[in-house]
Design a protein around this motif. Structure first.
Motif, short mmCIF file in Angstrom:
data_model
loop_
_atom_site.label_atom_id
_atom_site.label_comp_id
_atom_site.label_asym_id
_atom_site.label_seq_id
_atom_site.Cartn_x
_atom_site.Cartn_y
_atom_site.Cartn_z
N ASP A 1 -108.55 21.52 -16.01
CA ASP A 1 -107.35 21.56 -15.32
C ASP A 1 -106.32 22.46 -15.88
O ASP A 1 -105.40 22.86 -15.08
CB ASP A 1 -106.63 20.07 -15.86
CG ASP A 1 -107.45 18.85 -15.42
OD1 ASP A 1 -107.22 18.55 -14.03
OD2 ASP A 1 -108.11 18.45 -16.37
N THR A 2 -106.83 23.16 -16.89
CA THR A 2 -105.98 24.24 -17.58
C THR A 2 -106.80 25.11 -18.45
O THR A 2 -107.72 24.47 -19.15
CB THR A 2 -105.03 23.76 -18.54
OG1 THR A 2 -103.94 22.97 -17.65
CG2 THR A 2 -104.08 25.12 -19.17
N ILE A 3 -106.78 26.46 -18.22
CA ILE A 3 -107.58 27.41 -19.30
C ILE A 3 -106.44 28.28 -19.76
O ILE A 3 -105.65 29.00 -18.99
CB ILE A 3 -108.64 28.13 -18.35
CG1 ILE A 3 -109.70 27.21 -17.98
CG2 ILE A 3 -109.40 29.25 -19.19
CD1 ILE A 3 -110.63 27.86 -17.01
N ALA A 4 -106.61 28.54 -21.11
CA ALA A 4 -105.56 29.18 -21.67
C ALA A 4 -106.34 30.45 -22.42
O ALA A 4 -107.29 30.28 -23.18
CB ALA A 4 -104.90 28.30 -22.76
N LEU A 5 -105.87 31.64 -22.13
CA LEU A 5 -106.25 32.93 -22.72
C LEU A 5 -105.14 33.38 -23.97
O LEU A 5 -104.13 33.70 -23.30
CB LEU A 5 -106.50 33.83 -21.54
CG LEU A 5 -107.61 33.73 -20.77
CD1 LEU A 5 -107.67 34.60 -19.59
CD2 LEU A 5 -109.01 33.29 -21.49
N ILE A 6 -105.15 32.90 -24.91
CA ILE A 6 -104.40 33.33 -26.03
C ILE A 6 -104.73 34.25 -26.84
O ILE A 6 -105.67 34.01 -27.72
CB ILE A 6 -103.92 31.90 -26.73
CG1 ILE A 6 -103.17 30.90 -25.85
CG2 ILE A 6 -102.56 32.41 -27.93
CD1 ILE A 6 -102.30 31.34 -24.79
N TYR A 7 -104.34 35.43 -26.65
CA TYR A 7 -104.78 36.85 -27.58
C TYR A 7 -106.38 36.73 -27.35
O TYR A 7 -107.08 36.79 -28.35
CB TYR A 7 -104.23 36.62 -28.84
CG TYR A 7 -102.89 36.99 -28.99
CD1 TYR A 7 -102.23 38.22 -28.70
CD2 TYR A 7 -102.07 35.99 -29.03
CE1 TYR A 7 -100.89 38.11 -28.69
CE2 TYR A 7 -100.48 35.97 -28.94
CZ TYR A 7 -100.27 37.22 -28.49
OH TYR A 7 -98.47 37.44 -28.63
N ALA A 8 -106.80 36.63 -26.12
CA ALA A 8 -108.29 36.44 -26.00
C ALA A 8 -108.47 38.08 -25.40
O ALA A 8 -108.68 38.29 -23.90
CB ALA A 8 -108.52 35.77 -24.84
N HIS A 9 -108.58 39.00 -26.28
CA HIS A 9 -109.08 40.38 -26.14
C HIS A 9 -110.34 40.58 -25.84
O HIS A 9 -111.00 40.85 -26.85
CB HIS A 9 -108.25 41.19 -27.00
CG HIS A 9 -106.59 41.25 -26.68
ND1 HIS A 9 -105.97 41.91 -25.88
CD2 HIS A 9 -105.92 40.45 -27.41
CE1 HIS A 9 -104.54 41.70 -25.99
NE2 HIS A 9 -104.52 40.66 -26.98
N PHE A 10 -110.98 40.64 -24.58
CA PHE A 10 -112.50 40.73 -24.55
C PHE A 10 -112.81 42.28 -24.50
O PHE A 10 -111.82 43.00 -23.99
CB PHE A 10 -112.75 40.12 -23.23
CG PHE A 10 -112.62 38.69 -23.09
CD1 PHE A 10 -113.14 37.84 -23.93
CD2 PHE A 10 -111.72 38.18 -21.94
CE1 PHE A 10 -112.81 36.38 -23.74
CE2 PHE A 10 -111.43 36.74 -21.88
CZ PHE A 10 -111.87 35.92 -22.77
#
Length: 204
Positions: free
Chosen positions: A99-108
């Motif tokens: 329902d939700t995906i969060a990218l919090i400082y997800a520096h790939f």
């Protein structure tokens, strides 16, 4: 990269603290509870917070040390956490499951970023929310003046508003901005920085 994060998460202290990211908490608290995925969630501060609020919380990271700390934090908060260790591209989730995906400082890594964004879109339900906060490409000038604020030094790992708009072109953005903010998160996010924030609803 894996060794870097295992080393960072090896100490007793939580590298970025145990409290959730302020923007993530603010936006999550507005949403109807369901299933949430947090890629690159490290020591679990955000995924554990989501679980505490009643979400079915999933996290992943390349660091086994991150998972160990996250599971310890989850146990201390008496919540369940589904945590996978591995490169995001090698993990597998059901299509349109979250329902939700969060990218919090997800520096790939730069060469994987666009592919990973495609996977994020693949795993998110139509109508679901993408929540993101990460350092902008303009953050390099802040980092050069104050290394304690953290963030990658490779500009291609950093974010721009245009990049988010292009990678998630099938989203209606309720918020999409680049702003200066003050961070106070553990040992490694301390000081003023430039970040991109977004909340987007998947349209198709």
């Amino acid at each position: 990269m894996k060794q870097f994060w295992n080393d960072r998460y090896a100490s007793e202290q939580f590298a970025y603290g145990q409290e959730p990211n302020v923007f993530f908490k603010q936006e999550l608290d507005k949403l109807k509870k369901g299933k949430i995925l947090l890629p690159a969630d490290g020591e679990g501060r955000n995924s554990v917070y989501a679980a505490r609020q009643g979400w079915e919380s999933f996290a992943c990271d390349i660091s086994i040390k991150g998972k160990e700390k996250a599971m310890k934090l989850a146990k201390s908060q008496n919540v369940d956490l589904n945590y996978s260790v591995g490169d995001f591209g090698d993990l597998s989730y059901e299509d349109q499951y979250f329902d939700t995906i969060a990218l919090i400082y997800a520096h790939f890594p730069a060469e994987k970023k666009h592919e990973f964004h495609r996977l994020v879109d693949q795993y998110l339900k139509v109508g679901g929310r993408l929540v993101l906060e990460a350092f902008s490409k303009n953050h390099l000038q802040y980092n050069s003046k104050n290394s304690k604020v953290g963030g990658p030094k490779d500009i291609d790992m950093l974010y721009s508003v245009d990049e988010i708009r292009n990678d998630f072109s099938n989203y209606d953005f309720e918020l999409l901005e680049e702003i200066e903010t003050y961070l106070s998160e553990g040992e490694y996010h301390i000081g003023r920085g430039s970040v991109v924030r977004c909340v987007g609803r998947k349209q198709s």
